[in-house]
Design an enzyme around this catalytic site. Sequence first.
Site, PDB file in Angstrom:
ATOM      1  N   LEU A  77      -3.496  14.064  -1.079  1.00 28.93           N
ATOM      2  CA  LEU A  77      -3.775  13.478   0.108  1.00 28.93           C
ATOM      3  C   LEU A  77      -5.438  13.567   0.135  1.00 28.93           C
ATOM      4  O   LEU A  77      -6.188  14.322  -0.503  1.00 28.93           O
ATOM      5  CB  LEU A  77      -3.619  14.529   1.368  1.00 28.93           C
ATOM      6  CG  LEU A  77      -1.929  14.643   1.567  1.00 28.93           C
ATOM      7  CD1 LEU A  77      -1.575  15.516   2.506  1.00 28.93           C
ATOM      8  CD2 LEU A  77      -1.322  13.151   1.997  1.00 28.93           C
ATOM      9  N   ASP A  78      -6.036  12.597   1.019  1.00 29.21           N
ATOM     10  CA  ASP A  78      -7.421  12.561   1.397  1.00 29.21           C
ATOM     11  C   ASP A  78      -7.870  13.963   1.948  1.00 29.21           C
ATOM     12  O   ASP A  78      -7.132  14.462   2.744  1.00 29.21           O
ATOM     13  CB  ASP A  78      -7.880  11.603   2.130  1.00 29.21           C
ATOM     14  CG  ASP A  78      -7.517  10.051   1.469  1.00 29.21           C
ATOM     15  OD1 ASP A  78      -7.524  10.181   0.257  1.00 29.21           O
ATOM     16  OD2 ASP A  78      -7.575   9.335   2.301  1.00 29.21           O
ATOM     17  N   LYS A  79      -9.085  14.213   1.828  1.00 35.31           N
ATOM     18  CA  LYS A  79      -9.745  15.443   2.172  1.00 35.31           C
ATOM     19  C   LYS A  79      -9.576  15.587   3.574  1.00 35.31           C
ATOM     20  O   LYS A  79      -9.192  16.551   4.142  1.00 35.31           O
ATOM     21  CB  LYS A  79     -11.084  15.510   1.975  1.00 35.31           C
ATOM     22  CG  LYS A  79     -11.968  16.836   2.533  1.00 35.31           C
ATOM     23  CD  LYS A  79     -13.297  16.737   2.230  1.00 35.31           C
ATOM     24  CE  LYS A  79     -14.077  18.137   2.533  1.00 35.31           C
ATOM     25  NZ  LYS A  79     -15.367  18.104   2.307  1.00 35.31           N
ATOM     26  N   THR A 121      -7.224  13.998   5.614  1.00 36.89           N
ATOM     27  CA  THR A 121      -5.881  13.772   6.118  1.00 36.89           C
ATOM     28  C   THR A 121      -5.006  15.205   6.012  1.00 36.89           C
ATOM     29  O   THR A 121      -5.284  15.846   5.002  1.00 36.89           O
ATOM     30  CB  THR A 121      -5.278  12.488   5.157  1.00 36.89           C
ATOM     31  OG1 THR A 121      -5.848  11.603   5.247  1.00 36.89           O
ATOM     32  CG2 THR A 121      -3.799  12.495   5.480  1.00 36.89           C
TER      33      THR A 121
END
Length: 365
Positions: free
Chosen positions: A149-151, A153
């Site tokens: 997951l993106d930082k 998100t």
Amino acid sequence: MSEATTEVRQFTVGEDDDGIRVDRWFKRHMPDTSFNLVSRWARTGQLRVDGARATPGDRLTVGQVLRVPPAEAPKAATARPKLNRPTLSEDQIAFARELVIHKDASAIVINKPPGLATQGGTKTHEHVDGLLDALQYELEGRPKLVHRLDKDTSGALLLARTSRAAAYFAKSFSGRTARKLYWALVVGVPEVEDGFIDLPIAKQPGTGGEKMHVDMEEGQAARTRYRVIEQAGARTAWVELQPHTGRTHQLRVHMAAIGHPIVGDGKYGLQDAFLTGGISRKMHLHARRIRIDHPDGGKLDATAELPHHFAESMATLGFDLSLGEQLPMDEPPPPTKALLKQRAKAHAKTVRKERRGERRSRGRK
């Protein structure tokens, strides 16, 4: 090892390694042993399984005994120093375990908070990967990341507790049978309330690969299903997003591309991505739910609660959380002809290897 081991070593294949190739077994359990060395041992008859000569491509079965010749001392110039991970503090261990929302013998799901990276990188010292030692519990090995997951998100992040589970989950993600459902707040209200975005994505030139963009000629296929759950006038909408592909920043790029960037996503929405009226400037993108086939049978289905800033924004805007629970999750798309052909070839290859193994077994009797 600083000196060569003079004794022959024998290892019994465990359940976690059932079906693994010999060369992959070495990569997993003896990573300092090169493929060339394993091949040489096989050519000279020193590498054996249940007493019979083995090759790097042979597959192992639980209970078999793998005979490994004495280790060779690595050359000082080429020996790799072992990387020692820092010991976690009690607070770090407690923090990591508080994130767990599901745990069984093969899998862990955590609710990743926004601002915590999945893996480390330049100037990134705090990340999920650095906390995995805290999530070993009763097992010897640390859990393994199987997706990211993106930082910024938040939400459900799946971890595999064994190598077997990691391989199983990886196939589910690559085969597109895993389903992920996200909640997001977006700027404005999409004109089509239930839509499908099919826009190819590529790395944006000049950004060092840190930013993506829609590229109709060079981009990779990217597809996203979205549904408007509720709206707050014309100002913002609460949407459900289901990626049918797994491109980097896919949901963020797609929503910005149709003119409705995710609230707080300044990278793709610039200044238009921020709302006034006390709405947090953090990104409002949350991996609400993940559903995936479980290696031990059945399905793993986990739901992650919203982080504080997202929940606060929902309350401020007057959204009814119960409405988001009424929408069904998409089923995996039917396999394409190309995927069916690929699976058939893989199955035929497995059958051929099993038959070769049976012939070798008969020869040893």
